[in-house]
Write a protein that holds these residues in place. Structure first.
Motif, PDB file in Angstrom:
ATOM      1  N   THR A 148       0.822  -1.197   0.000  1.00 33.62           N
ATOM      2  CA  THR A 148       0.000   0.000   0.000  1.00 33.62           C
ATOM      3  C   THR A 148       0.864   1.257   0.000  1.00 33.62           C
ATOM      4  O   THR A 148       0.611   2.205  -0.763  1.00 33.62           O
ATOM      5  N   LEU A 285      -5.137   1.697  -5.362  1.00 30.87           N
ATOM      6  CA  LEU A 285      -6.110   0.628  -5.118  1.00 30.87           C
ATOM      7  C   LEU A 285      -5.532  -0.738  -5.445  1.00 30.87           C
ATOM      8  O   LEU A 285      -5.793  -1.719  -4.740  1.00 30.87           O
ATOM      9  N   CYS A 286      -4.730  -0.825  -6.510  1.00 27.21           N
ATOM     10  CA  CYS A 286      -4.101  -2.105  -6.842  1.00 27.21           C
ATOM     11  C   CYS A 286      -3.104  -2.514  -5.763  1.00 27.21           C
ATOM     12  O   CYS A 286      -2.980  -3.701  -5.438  1.00 27.21           O
ATOM     13  N   LEU A 289      -5.154  -3.754  -2.779  1.00 27.66           N
ATOM     14  CA  LEU A 289      -5.666  -5.094  -3.075  1.00 27.66           C
ATOM     15  C   LEU A 289      -4.565  -6.131  -2.903  1.00 27.66           C
ATOM     16  O   LEU A 289      -4.794  -7.221  -2.361  1.00 27.66           O
ATOM     17  N   SER A 290      -3.354  -5.778  -3.322  1.00 26.23           N
ATOM     18  CA  SER A 290      -2.231  -6.697  -3.181  1.00 26.23           C
ATOM     19  C   SER A 290      -1.946  -7.006  -1.718  1.00 26.23           C
ATOM     20  O   SER A 290      -1.747  -8.161  -1.339  1.00 26.23           O
ATOM     21  N   ARG A 292      -4.022  -6.854   0.768  1.00 16.28           N
ATOM     22  CA  ARG A 292      -5.128  -7.615   1.361  1.00 16.28           C
ATOM     23  C   ARG A 292      -5.111  -9.069   0.913  1.00 16.28           C
ATOM     24  O   ARG A 292      -5.214  -9.989   1.737  1.00 16.28           O
ATOM     25  N   ILE A 293      -4.975  -9.293  -0.382  1.00 16.85           N
ATOM     26  CA  ILE A 293      -5.056 -10.665  -0.899  1.00 16.85           C
ATOM     27  C   ILE A 293      -3.818 -11.475  -0.549  1.00 16.85           C
ATOM     28  O   ILE A 293      -3.896 -12.677  -0.278  1.00 16.85           O
ATOM     29  N   LYS A 301       0.833 -11.893  -5.012  1.00 10.58           N
ATOM     30  CA  LYS A 301       1.322 -10.648  -5.610  1.00 10.58           C
ATOM     31  C   LYS A 301       1.731 -10.863  -7.064  1.00 10.58           C
ATOM     32  O   LYS A 301       1.558  -9.980  -7.902  1.00 10.58           O
ATOM     33  N   LEU A 304      -1.401 -11.076  -9.282  1.00  9.16           N
ATOM     34  CA  LEU A 304      -1.981  -9.748  -9.483  1.00  9.16           C
ATOM     35  C   LEU A 304      -1.160  -8.934 -10.479  1.00  9.16           C
ATOM     36  O   LEU A 304      -1.721  -8.243 -11.343  1.00  9.16           O
ATOM     37  N   TYR A 308      -2.568  -7.289 -13.908  1.00 10.60           N
ATOM     38  CA  TYR A 308      -2.516  -5.864 -14.240  1.00 10.60           C
ATOM     39  C   TYR A 308      -1.850  -5.646 -15.600  1.00 10.60           C
ATOM     40  O   TYR A 308      -2.297  -4.810 -16.397  1.00 10.60           O
TER      41      TYR A 308
END
Length: 431
Positions: A148, A285-286, A289-290, A292-293, A301, A304, A308
């Protein structure tokens, strides 16, 4: 490989919690990064005016834009090493003063050659800011926030581009392109003077903890770990390839809207700024999301990052198959939302795969790859291709490096968990 399942803490967890002062450091560092990219991006907002006044080719315009990234790519590593030794806060302050003075030089340039010198000096001033600035930010926050924070901090660059294009275009339309450079240069000088008054080296080190200052004898071993495992090398490569499009699009979107949509400079800049804002929002936001997931599944990671990159390629391809209009703008917006989405997960992976003591140098290496592979050649090659086949057709080639980036990220799948476990088991194991 270690017996336990590796996590993303990477063995360099940093502070246990985020303090108020840490957020203040983030805010001021973020503000300077905005100034950094405003100084870089204001040129692209006035491309049409320079092209007319000095009769420049697209290749020359691309060089004026890309020379900043070239200098950043060439100098980020040695200047980051110097900052680690001389003091990061002092170094960041001097960088801001230099790029701001160079922007003022651009304001009084009377020829392409003088403007090129000014832009090169902007690049020298900005060379190590991204790597040293993110190293400062990451050092004062817990490891669980790395994706983040990496994404949010680097999104400052996108927001700086938004402001550089929007404000620069508006000022240029009303008062001429020289005033656009002058206003942004003066604002940067003010920010640079404020930064060291509040951000103090000693307090930064205290927040980061003892791990942030390894004895010099350990540095030689640590520096080998910058490229010491397969995963981190592929992370550098994939990030650079993806940012080819992320460098080309911000540089040329104002010109594309001016030529294809027949918009005046200020409206073309404003429309490009909206898409750049989407890019910055997507980056944040990406990254969130990284985090969190991938909290309990570090390898997520990679998936994702692949998504992207492939999503960017698909949206760009579809956008450039359509005629100018609302549908094309929507797809260009989707592409811009995703194009820098890899910054967060890649930044976290680089941090997790390298020791905290050399994070400044690790992010310098990442910045080197980003600039020499992507951000520098992106606008330059796109301009050269546009001179030959047109800007729209040059845009149609941008999905290619995105797909190559996805391939590089996919190759990380075989080694990431093993390399992460090796990093956690000790510096020696990471090589």
């Amino acid at each position: 490989m270690a017996a336990h399942i590796p996590t993303d803490a990477g063995g360099s967890a940093g502070p246990d919690r985020a303090t108020v002062y840490a957020w203040l450091v983030f805010a001021l560092s973020f503000g300077l990064l905005i100034s950094d990219y405003m100084a870089r991006q204001v040129l692209n907002a006035v491309f049409p005016l320079l092209k007319t006044e000095w009769s420049l080719t697209d290749a020359q315009l691309g060089l004026l834009s890309g020379v900043v990234a070239i200098m950043v790519g060439l100098l980020t590593f040695p200047l980051s090493l110097a900052a680690d030794r001389w003091g990061r806060v002092r170094s960041l302050t001097l960088m801001a003063i230099l790029w701001s003075l160079a922007t003022l030089l651009c304001a009084v340039a009377e020829s392409f050659e003088t403007m090129l010198i000014g832009r090169a000096l902007v690049g020298i001033g900005e060379a190590a800011y991204g790597s040293v600035g993110i190293a400062v930010v990451i050092s004062v926050f817990p490891a669980r926030l790395r994706s983040t924070l990496s994404a949010a901090f680097m999104a400052g660059g996108l927001f700086g581009q938004v402001l550089g294009v929007a404000i620069g275009g508006a000022i240029a339309e009303a008062h001429g392109w020289r005033m656009a450079f002058a206003a942004i240069g003066l604002a940067g000088l003010a920010m640079g003077a404020l930064y060291p008054v509040i951000v103090r080296e000693r307090r930064i080190r205290a927040l980061a903890g003892a791990a942030a200052a390894q004895p010099s004898g350990a540095e030689k071993v640590s520096l080998r770990e910058l490229v010491g495992n397969r995963s981190v090398r592929l992370a550098y490569l994939g990030s650079g390839l993806q940012l080819f499009a992320a460098g080309a699009l911000p540089a040329w979107l104002p010109s594309y809207f001016n030529r294809t949509y027949h918009l005046p400079v200020d409206r073309a800049g404003s429309l490009a700024a909206v898409l750049l804002l989407l890019c910055g929002t997507g980056m944040i936001l990406c990254g969130m999301l990284s985090d969190r997931i991938a909290r309990d599944r570090p390898e997520a990671k990679i998936a994702l990052a692949i998504g992207y990159a492939c999503g960017t390629a698909l949206c760009l391809t579809l956008a450039m198959l359509l005629p100018p209009g609302t549908a094309q703008l929507v797809l260009l917006g989707a592409a811009m939302f995703l194009v820098a989405g890899t910054v967060g997960p890649v930044g976290a992976m680089v941090a997790n795969l390298t020791p905290l003591a050399i994070h400044g140098s690790a992010f310098a290496t990442l910045t080197l790859a980003n600039n020499l592979i992507g951000l520098a050649p992106g606008p330059i090659l796109t301009g050269r291709i546009a001179d030959t086949i047109g800007l729209a057709d040059a845009f149609r080639l941008l999905p290619v490096p995105c797909l190559l980036a996805a391939t590089a990220f996919a190759m990380m799948r075989r080694s990431y968990l093993a390399d992460l476990a090796g990093r956690q088991s000790g510096p020696a194991a990471a090589g």
